[in-house]
Motif scaffolding. Sequence first.
Motif, mmCIF file in Angstrom:
data_model
loop_
_atom_site.group_PDB
_atom_site.id
_atom_site.type_symbol
_atom_site.label_atom_id
_atom_site.label_comp_id
_atom_site.label_asym_id
_atom_site.label_seq_id
_atom_site.Cartn_x
_atom_site.Cartn_y
_atom_site.Cartn_z
ATOM 1 N N TYR A 1 0.829 -1.203 0.000
ATOM 2 C CA TYR A 1 0.000 0.000 0.000
ATOM 3 C C TYR A 1 0.869 1.260 0.000
ATOM 4 O O TYR A 1 0.585 2.220 -0.722
ATOM 5 C CB TYR A 1 -0.939 -0.007 1.208
ATOM 6 C CG TYR A 1 -1.796 1.224 1.322
ATOM 7 C CD1 TYR A 1 -2.892 1.415 0.492
ATOM 8 C CD2 TYR A 1 -1.502 2.210 2.254
ATOM 9 C CE1 TYR A 1 -3.676 2.557 0.584
ATOM 10 C CE2 TYR A 1 -2.278 3.349 2.359
ATOM 11 C CZ TYR A 1 -3.363 3.516 1.528
ATOM 12 O OH TYR A 1 -4.140 4.638 1.620
ATOM 13 N N THR A 2 1.938 1.259 0.784
ATOM 14 C CA THR A 2 2.846 2.410 0.821
ATOM 15 C C THR A 2 3.470 2.657 -0.548
ATOM 16 O O THR A 2 3.529 3.791 -1.021
ATOM 17 C CB THR A 2 3.956 2.188 1.866
ATOM 18 O OG1 THR A 2 3.346 1.953 3.131
ATOM 19 C CG2 THR A 2 4.893 3.363 1.955
ATOM 20 N N HIS A 3 3.906 1.581 -1.184
ATOM 21 C CA HIS A 3 4.495 1.698 -2.522
ATOM 22 C C HIS A 3 3.477 2.251 -3.521
ATOM 23 O O HIS A 3 3.785 3.173 -4.292
ATOM 24 C CB HIS A 3 5.007 0.328 -2.970
ATOM 25 C CG HIS A 3 5.469 0.280 -4.375
ATOM 26 N ND1 HIS A 3 6.631 0.885 -4.798
ATOM 27 C CD2 HIS A 3 4.922 -0.297 -5.475
ATOM 28 C CE1 HIS A 3 6.772 0.692 -6.103
ATOM 29 N NE2 HIS A 3 5.750 -0.020 -6.524
ATOM 30 N N LYS A 4 2.262 1.703 -3.500
ATOM 31 C CA LYS A 4 1.226 2.150 -4.442
ATOM 32 C C LYS A 4 0.804 3.593 -4.167
ATOM 33 O O LYS A 4 0.530 4.350 -5.091
ATOM 34 C CB LYS A 4 0.006 1.226 -4.386
ATOM 35 C CG LYS A 4 0.281 -0.197 -4.830
ATOM 36 C CD LYS A 4 0.837 -0.262 -6.237
ATOM 37 C CE LYS A 4 -0.262 -0.168 -7.256
ATOM 38 N NZ LYS A 4 0.223 -0.331 -8.640
ATOM 39 N N MET A 5 0.754 3.989 -2.904
ATOM 40 C CA MET A 5 0.394 5.374 -2.576
ATOM 41 C C MET A 5 1.481 6.348 -2.998
ATOM 42 O O MET A 5 1.179 7.463 -3.433
ATOM 43 C CB MET A 5 0.097 5.512 -1.079
ATOM 44 C CG MET A 5 -1.269 5.012 -0.686
ATOM 45 S SD MET A 5 -2.631 5.750 -1.614
ATOM 46 C CE MET A 5 -2.491 7.460 -1.159
ATOM 47 N N ASN A 6 2.743 5.949 -2.891
ATOM 48 C CA ASN A 6 3.822 6.806 -3.395
ATOM 49 C C ASN A 6 3.683 7.013 -4.899
ATOM 50 O O ASN A 6 3.878 8.122 -5.397
ATOM 51 C CB ASN A 6 5.186 6.221 -3.052
ATOM 52 C CG ASN A 6 5.540 6.398 -1.601
ATOM 53 O OD1 ASN A 6 5.056 7.309 -0.940
ATOM 54 N ND2 ASN A 6 6.385 5.517 -1.086
ATOM 55 N N GLN A 7 3.334 5.944 -5.624
ATOM 56 C CA GLN A 7 3.094 6.071 -7.062
ATOM 57 C C GLN A 7 1.902 6.981 -7.343
ATOM 58 O O GLN A 7 1.939 7.811 -8.252
ATOM 59 C CB GLN A 7 2.850 4.699 -7.687
ATOM 60 C CG GLN A 7 4.061 3.823 -7.771
ATOM 61 C CD GLN A 7 3.747 2.460 -8.372
ATOM 62 O OE1 GLN A 7 2.596 2.040 -8.424
ATOM 63 N NE2 GLN A 7 4.781 1.771 -8.809
ATOM 64 N N LEU A 8 0.853 6.825 -6.558
ATOM 65 C CA LEU A 8 -0.351 7.639 -6.735
ATOM 66 C C LEU A 8 -0.057 9.106 -6.436
ATOM 67 O O LEU A 8 -0.527 9.996 -7.156
ATOM 68 C CB LEU A 8 -1.460 7.107 -5.823
ATOM 69 C CG LEU A 8 -2.866 7.614 -6.057
ATOM 70 C CD1 LEU A 8 -3.356 7.198 -7.434
ATOM 71 C CD2 LEU A 8 -3.795 7.060 -4.994
ATOM 72 N N ASP A 9 0.723 9.368 -5.397
ATOM 73 C CA ASP A 9 1.100 10.748 -5.068
ATOM 74 C C ASP A 9 1.887 11.388 -6.201
ATOM 75 O O ASP A 9 1.676 12.554 -6.536
ATOM 76 C CB ASP A 9 1.920 10.792 -3.776
ATOM 77 C CG ASP A 9 1.088 10.514 -2.546
ATOM 78 O OD1 ASP A 9 -0.158 10.538 -2.641
ATOM 79 O OD2 ASP A 9 1.684 10.251 -1.479
ATOM 80 N N LYS A 10 2.807 10.634 -6.798
ATOM 81 C CA LYS A 10 3.569 11.170 -7.925
ATOM 82 C C LYS A 10 2.675 11.416 -9.136
ATOM 83 O O LYS A 10 2.832 12.414 -9.838
ATOM 84 C CB LYS A 10 4.699 10.209 -8.302
ATOM 85 C CG LYS A 10 5.821 10.199 -7.308
ATOM 86 C CD LYS A 10 6.889 9.204 -7.678
ATOM 87 C CE LYS A 10 7.939 9.114 -6.589
ATOM 88 N NZ LYS A 10 8.930 8.077 -6.861
ATOM 89 N N LYS A 11 1.724 10.517 -9.368
ATOM 90 C CA LYS A 11 0.820 10.650 -10.506
ATOM 91 C C LYS A 11 -0.007 11.930 -10.409
ATOM 92 O O LYS A 11 -0.227 12.619 -11.400
ATOM 93 C CB LYS A 11 -0.108 9.431 -10.569
ATOM 94 C CG LYS A 11 -1.140 9.477 -11.667
ATOM 95 C CD LYS A 11 -1.994 8.217 -11.652
ATOM 96 C CE LYS A 11 -3.093 8.282 -12.684
ATOM 97 N NZ LYS A 11 -3.948 7.078 -12.643
ATOM 98 N N TYR A 12 -0.454 12.259 -9.197
ATOM 99 C CA TYR A 12 -1.300 13.432 -9.001
ATOM 100 C C TYR A 12 -0.534 14.632 -8.421
ATOM 101 O O TYR A 12 -1.147 15.612 -8.009
ATOM 102 C CB TYR A 12 -2.486 13.082 -8.099
ATOM 103 C CG TYR A 12 -3.496 12.216 -8.793
ATOM 104 C CD1 TYR A 12 -4.412 12.751 -9.696
ATOM 105 C CD2 TYR A 12 -3.533 10.847 -8.575
ATOM 106 C CE1 TYR A 12 -5.333 11.955 -10.336
ATOM 107 C CE2 TYR A 12 -4.457 10.036 -9.223
ATOM 108 C CZ TYR A 12 -5.352 10.596 -10.109
ATOM 109 O OH TYR A 12 -6.265 9.806 -10.749
#
Length: 82
Positions: free
Chosen positions: A66-77
Motif C-alpha cells: 500500500y505504501t508503494h502504491k500510494m507513493n506512485q499515486l502521489d507522484k501521478k497526481y
Amino acid sequence: MVETSYWQENLRLIFICLAIWFVVSFGFGLLLVEPLNAIRLGGYKLGFWFAQQGSIYTFVGLIFWYTHKMNQLDKKYNVEDQ
C-alpha cells in the motif's frame, strides 16, 4: 476533479487490501482450515499457520504494498508532503 480521482484510486487500493486480508485471515484461517491442514509448513498444519501467522505476515506485506502504491499515486497526481 483531480482530487476526486485521487481519492477514488486511494479507496480502490484500500478495498483491495481489505479484500486480500479478509480472504487470508477469515477464508484461509477459518473457512478453509480443514483442507489446508492436510498440507504441512515447517512441521505445522497450513490451516493453523494461516490462522496464527499467515494473516499477520499478509497484513505486514499489504502495508508495504500500500505504501508503494500510494507513493506512485502521489507522484501521478503531484501530491506534495505536508
